[in-house]
Design an enzyme around this catalytic site. Structure first.
Site, PDB file in Angstrom:
ATOM      1  N   GLY A   1      39.452  42.748  76.361  1.00 51.66           N
ATOM      2  CA  GLY A   1      40.769  43.310  76.063  1.00 51.66           C
ATOM      3  C   GLY A   1      40.939  43.652  74.598  1.00 51.66           C
ATOM      4  O   GLY A   1      40.044  43.429  73.772  1.00 51.66           O
TER       5      GLY A   1
ATOM      6  N   ARG B   1      60.221  48.745  69.171  1.00 52.55           N
ATOM      7  CA  ARG B   1      58.886  49.340  69.281  1.00 52.55           C
ATOM      8  C   ARG B   1      58.931  50.747  68.695  1.00 52.55           C
ATOM      9  O   ARG B   1      59.819  51.542  69.030  1.00 52.55           O
ATOM     10  CB  ARG B   1      58.453  49.400  70.748  1.00 52.55           C
TER      11      ARG B   1
ATOM     12  N   CYS C   1      52.954  37.341  67.219  1.00 51.83           N
ATOM     13  CA  CYS C   1      52.494  38.098  66.054  1.00 51.83           C
ATOM     14  C   CYS C   1      53.599  38.326  65.024  1.00 51.83           C
ATOM     15  O   CYS C   1      53.379  38.142  63.819  1.00 51.83           O
ATOM     16  CB  CYS C   1      51.904  39.440  66.505  1.00 51.83           C
TER      17      CYS C   1
ATOM     18  N   ARG D   1      53.590  27.841  73.753  1.00 52.91           N
ATOM     19  CA  ARG D   1      54.163  27.800  72.407  1.00 52.91           C
ATOM     20  C   ARG D   1      55.333  26.833  72.270  1.00 52.91           C
ATOM     21  O   ARG D   1      55.440  26.131  71.270  1.00 52.91           O
ATOM     22  CB  ARG D   1      54.603  29.207  71.981  1.00 52.91           C
TER      23      ARG D   1
ATOM     24  N   HIS E   1      52.757  45.598  62.376  1.00 52.76           N
ATOM     25  CA  HIS E   1      54.195  45.406  62.537  1.00 52.76           C
ATOM     26  C   HIS E   1      54.860  45.353  61.163  1.00 52.76           C
ATOM     27  O   HIS E   1      54.293  44.810  60.207  1.00 52.76           O
ATOM     28  CB  HIS E   1      54.492  44.093  63.269  1.00 52.76           C
TER      29      HIS E   1
ATOM     30  N   GLY F   1      50.797  46.138  69.986  1.00 53.99           N
ATOM     31  CA  GLY F   1      51.320  44.861  70.460  1.00 53.99           C
ATOM     32  C   GLY F   1      51.501  44.829  71.970  1.00 53.99           C
ATOM     33  O   GLY F   1      51.514  43.759  72.576  1.00 53.99           O
TER      34      GLY F   1
END
Length: 329
Positions: free
Chosen positions: A10, A227, A126, A97, A234, A157
């Site tokens: 990926g 986005r 990120c 997380r 970013h 992203g």
């Protein structure tokens, strides 16, 4: 040292392989893992080809470390199985997380919390990573009260499908859509799904992860994530209120000394961070430093970083480097 990369074919997994090679991580045997349809394919690493294997075969190979970049569902199913086999998992998804039993690690901030017993380690979002790397030295000096952050996030992203959509639109080609709307010449103020409070999951990740990483639940965070049609990194406009007043020269000096931070802030020459300059770099770039004139003790800043590198792959590899350096694996 045997290292598995789950999701090796990926976008993020490929970047993990690139970063492992660049940083000369001591890999003696690579175990690339991907979905069943990719088993048997080959990936290039360290001047040779390595055959992609299944998750089951990867566990049987007993790597010391497994870096997961295959999505939350895969992590929830397989990370505990790797951990049960004594393999330390560094997971790039959002699956672990906010699990109170799992460490959420940005090495510049809180790697010291890691122990040999931590078998599933979460890699943060990120957009959160780059913000806290820049803010932490300021938090230690002035103590943050509140953060208002608006992000301008690269299509990378979302993944390969989104990059393809952008390039198809740019070239006038009809194709599969990663987003509900066109992304070229557009800005989409939604990243991930909407929650009951009107925020998106991406926005709430920044709220909750920031507090956990910085080990301070008193920090108030509000976020809007957007986005935009960019490849490379970013960007974030951050407004941060401190308990103590600050001197701009000292702020700049603290950031210039901070690990992993590069200050680009010369408005007289129109120099400031941009995603194209952060592309394929590991640092977090900071600029447009200026006092907020509308209220005391408040700073405006602009933060840019490559979301596939420091925002994902590099941060994961840095965690692995810390584990090796401290003999925790």
């Amino acid at each position: 040292m045997k290292v598995a990369v789950v999701g090796a074919t990926g976008l993020v997994g490929s970047k993990v392989l690139e970063v492992l090679a660049e940083r000369k991580f001591p890999v003696t045997e690579l175990i690339p893992v991907a979905s069943e349809r990719s088993v048997g394919k080959k990936v290039h690493f360290q001047n040779r080809e390595w055959k992609v294997v299944s998750t089951t075969d990867a566990i049987l190979a007993k790597p010391a470390i497994a870096i997961f970049s295959a999505g939350g569902g895969t992590s929830l199913e397989w990370a505990p199985k790797f951990a049960a086999a004594g393999i330390t998992v560094i997971d790039n998804s959002s699956a672990w997380r906010m699990d109170p039993a799992k460490k959420l690690v940005v090495p510049e901030l809180n790697a010291d919390a890691l122990t040999a017993e931590d078998k599933i380690i979460a890699n943060p979002n990120c957009s959160t990573i780059q913000m806290v790397v820049a803010l932490n030295p300021l938090h230690l000096r002035y103590k943050i009260r509140r953060i208002v952050v608006s992000t301008y996030q690269s299509v990378t992203g979302t993944g390969v499908k989104a990059v393809t959509q952008l390039m198809n639109e740019r070239n006038g080609v009809l194709g599969e859509m990663a987003y509900k709307y066109p992304i070229d010449l557009n800005a989409i103020p939604q990243i991930d799904v909407f929650l009951d409070n009107g925020y998106t999951k991406e926005e709430m990740k920044m709220v909750n992860e920031t507090r956990k990483i910085m080990r301070d639940d008193s920090i108030r965070v509000t976020s809007t994530t957007v986005r935009i049609p960019v490849i490379g990194g970013h960007s974030e406009a951050v407004n941060v209120e401190f308990e103590k007043d600050f001197d701009l020269a000292e702020v700049r000096a603290l950031l210039e000394k901070a690990p992993g931070v590069i200050v680009v802030d010369n408005t007289s020459k129109q120099e400031y961070p941009m995603p194209k300059d952060a592309h394929n770099r590991d640092e977090v770039f900071v600029g447009r430093l200026r006092r907020d004139d509308t209220q005391p003790n408040t700073l405006n800043m602009w933060i840019v970083s490559d979301n596939l590198r420091k925002g994902a792959a590099t941060n994961a590899v840095q965690i692995a480097e810390y584990l090796v350096a401290k003999a925790l694996v």
